[in-house]
Design a protein around this motif. Sequence first.
Motif, PDB file in Angstrom:
ATOM      1  N   UNK A   1       0.829  -1.205   0.000  1.00  0.00           N
ATOM      2  CA  UNK A   1       0.000   0.000   0.000  1.00  0.00           C
ATOM      3  C   UNK A   1       0.867   1.260   0.000  1.00  0.00           C
ATOM      4  N   UNK A   2       1.947   1.256   0.814  1.00  0.00           N
ATOM      5  CA  UNK A   2       2.845   2.409   0.828  1.00  0.00           C
ATOM      6  C   UNK A   2       3.517   2.591  -0.537  1.00  0.00           C
ATOM      7  N   UNK A   3       3.894   1.486  -1.171  1.00  0.00           N
ATOM      8  CA  UNK A   3       4.485   1.558  -2.507  1.00  0.00           C
ATOM      9  C   UNK A   3       3.526   2.249  -3.475  1.00  0.00           C
ATOM     10  N   UNK A   4       2.269   1.803  -3.479  1.00  0.00           N
ATOM     11  CA  UNK A   4       1.283   2.378  -4.393  1.00  0.00           C
ATOM     12  C   UNK A   4       1.045   3.858  -4.097  1.00  0.00           C
ATOM     13  N   UNK A   5       1.033   4.229  -2.824  1.00  0.00           N
ATOM     14  CA  UNK A   5       0.814   5.627  -2.453  1.00  0.00           C
ATOM     15  C   UNK A   5       1.963   6.510  -2.954  1.00  0.00           C
ATOM     16  N   UNK A   6       3.198   6.039  -2.795  1.00  0.00           N
ATOM     17  CA  UNK A   6       4.359   6.822  -3.248  1.00  0.00           C
ATOM     18  C   UNK A   6       4.338   6.973  -4.759  1.00  0.00           C
ATOM     19  N   UNK A   7       4.049   5.876  -5.466  1.00  0.00           N
ATOM     20  CA  UNK A   7       4.010   5.935  -6.928  1.00  0.00           C
ATOM     21  C   UNK A   7       2.928   6.902  -7.395  1.00  0.00           C
ATOM     22  N   UNK A   8       1.749   6.840  -6.758  1.00  0.00           N
ATOM     23  CA  UNK A   8       0.659   7.720  -7.162  1.00  0.00           C
ATOM     24  C   UNK A   8       0.970   9.184  -6.862  1.00  0.00           C
TER      25      UNK A   8
ATOM     26  N   UNK B   1       4.115  10.624  -6.285  1.00  0.00           N
ATOM     27  CA  UNK B   1       5.381  11.194  -6.762  1.00  0.00           C
ATOM     28  C   UNK B   1       5.797  10.715  -8.150  1.00  0.00           C
ATOM     29  N   UNK B   2       5.279   9.559  -8.583  1.00  0.00           N
ATOM     30  CA  UNK B   2       5.672   9.045  -9.889  1.00  0.00           C
ATOM     31  C   UNK B   2       7.136   8.687  -9.977  1.00  0.00           C
ATOM     32  N   UNK B   3       7.761   8.433  -8.835  1.00  0.00           N
ATOM     33  CA  UNK B   3       9.198   8.135  -8.803  1.00  0.00           C
ATOM     34  C   UNK B   3       9.512   7.355  -7.533  1.00  0.00           C
ATOM     35  N   UNK B   4      10.546   6.513  -7.646  1.00  0.00           N
ATOM     36  CA  UNK B   4      11.062   5.797  -6.479  1.00  0.00           C
ATOM     37  C   UNK B   4      12.474   6.257  -6.135  1.00  0.00           C
ATOM     38  N   UNK B   5      12.925   7.340  -6.736  1.00  0.00           N
ATOM     39  CA  UNK B   5      14.299   7.803  -6.532  1.00  0.00           C
ATOM     40  C   UNK B   5      14.577   8.041  -5.050  1.00  0.00           C
ATOM     41  N   UNK B   6      15.673   7.456  -4.578  1.00  0.00           N
ATOM     42  CA  UNK B   6      16.098   7.659  -3.207  1.00  0.00           C
ATOM     43  C   UNK B   6      15.327   6.894  -2.171  1.00  0.00           C
TER      44      UNK B   6
ATOM     45  N   UNK C   1       9.061  -0.987 -14.604  1.00  0.00           N
ATOM     46  CA  UNK C   1       9.668  -0.826 -15.925  1.00  0.00           C
ATOM     47  C   UNK C   1       9.650   0.621 -16.407  1.00  0.00           C
ATOM     48  N   UNK C   2       8.921   1.478 -15.708  1.00  0.00           N
ATOM     49  CA  UNK C   2       8.806   2.863 -16.188  1.00  0.00           C
ATOM     50  C   UNK C   2       9.277   3.905 -15.181  1.00  0.00           C
ATOM     51  N   UNK C   3       9.313   3.573 -13.889  1.00  0.00           N
ATOM     52  CA  UNK C   3       9.612   4.574 -12.862  1.00  0.00           C
ATOM     53  C   UNK C   3      11.102   4.854 -12.746  1.00  0.00           C
ATOM     54  N   UNK C   4      11.448   6.081 -12.373  1.00  0.00           N
ATOM     55  CA  UNK C   4      12.817   6.435 -12.031  1.00  0.00           C
ATOM     56  C   UNK C   4      13.132   5.829 -10.663  1.00  0.00           C
TER      57      UNK C   4
END
Length: 379
Positions: free
Chosen positions: A26-33, A35-40, A56-59
Amino acid sequence: MQTPEPAPRRPAIPHTDAGREIETLDEFDEVVAAHGSLAGRRVQAVDLTERTDELLTLDAEGAVFLGCPMGPDAAARIRATGALVFPPVPGLPFDPYRGRLYSPDELFAGLAEGGYESTPDARAYHWFQQTKADYDVFASMLRAVHDDSVSDALDELLVGTRVVGVMGGHAMARGTDGYAGAARLGRTLARSGVTVATGGGPGAMEAANLGAYAARFDDGMLTEALRLLSAAPSFTPSVTAWASAAFEVRSRWPDGGDSVGIPTWFYGHEPPNAFAGHIAKYFANATREDGLLARSNAGVVFLPGAAGTVQEIFDNATPNYYESRGAPTPMVLVGRAHWTERLPAWPLLTALARERSMDARIALVDTVEEAADALAKPD
């Protein structure tokens, strides 16, 4: 002249805080929604096998993935963007990268069907027994990573919390006056608004966690729970019977009060108790003991115990003795005869306290009620 290939980007390892950690899907999905990024980010023990399209698409530059199952294409792609990927380790009875503390239900899973030996707790202990003396650097690394993950989760749980540690021996049997007194102490402390933390094992430790569990119910609940538990006084000869009695109490009175248990697989004959809602279990006993005392920021109560409890008294006294930036944490020893005659730790503690003007921060009392009163007094 051929242009050289650019060097692969090295993942940055900046200082991070808990807000950068992702510990659930759930936290993963919230961050992606959001910020659109996983950087850092630090993604810890999250199953990402159903999130291949996103990966396959996220930074993911500077991100670290700790024990996260994912598809091979996703893993290759996020490595190429500058992430570090530590894959899951197959065949282990524990997750070295876990992002949360243990629960009693998790450690004792399978107890009713296969007995204690079938549980994750017992299997982790047997793995430890097989690997602790073989000098395998991989096994020792896994233990260290696991224990650091547990410490991280414990710190996150206790942020801003006033914690009172309750120390005491594992030999204190259910059905005894001492056990009932330790349970009343845990209940009184929990009702006062502090978090009770213990060594997480049987005996006095279990009793204090039981008392905190009982804090949400009327006083009669604890009386009845003590009666039910007395049918299995000790974890010997049967851990299964001992633990099953605890789960019967939890089943009759679900959703009890929270507390913390900090046990160790180092003493594998000593199982965790089922009344601590959050269990920080360690392979390294020294890390566990130091961590328990260091996090008891509102004081420590020492119930009658043996060598281990004596060690804990002076493990706690040492940082208090050298404390120079603030007041030392209160220390309350319960059992005048025990600590002055049977195991005379009190005279030495008093001598140390006088050298550093700590006299007002230590107390020797006869009852658990007096111990709770001593901690409640203003500085």
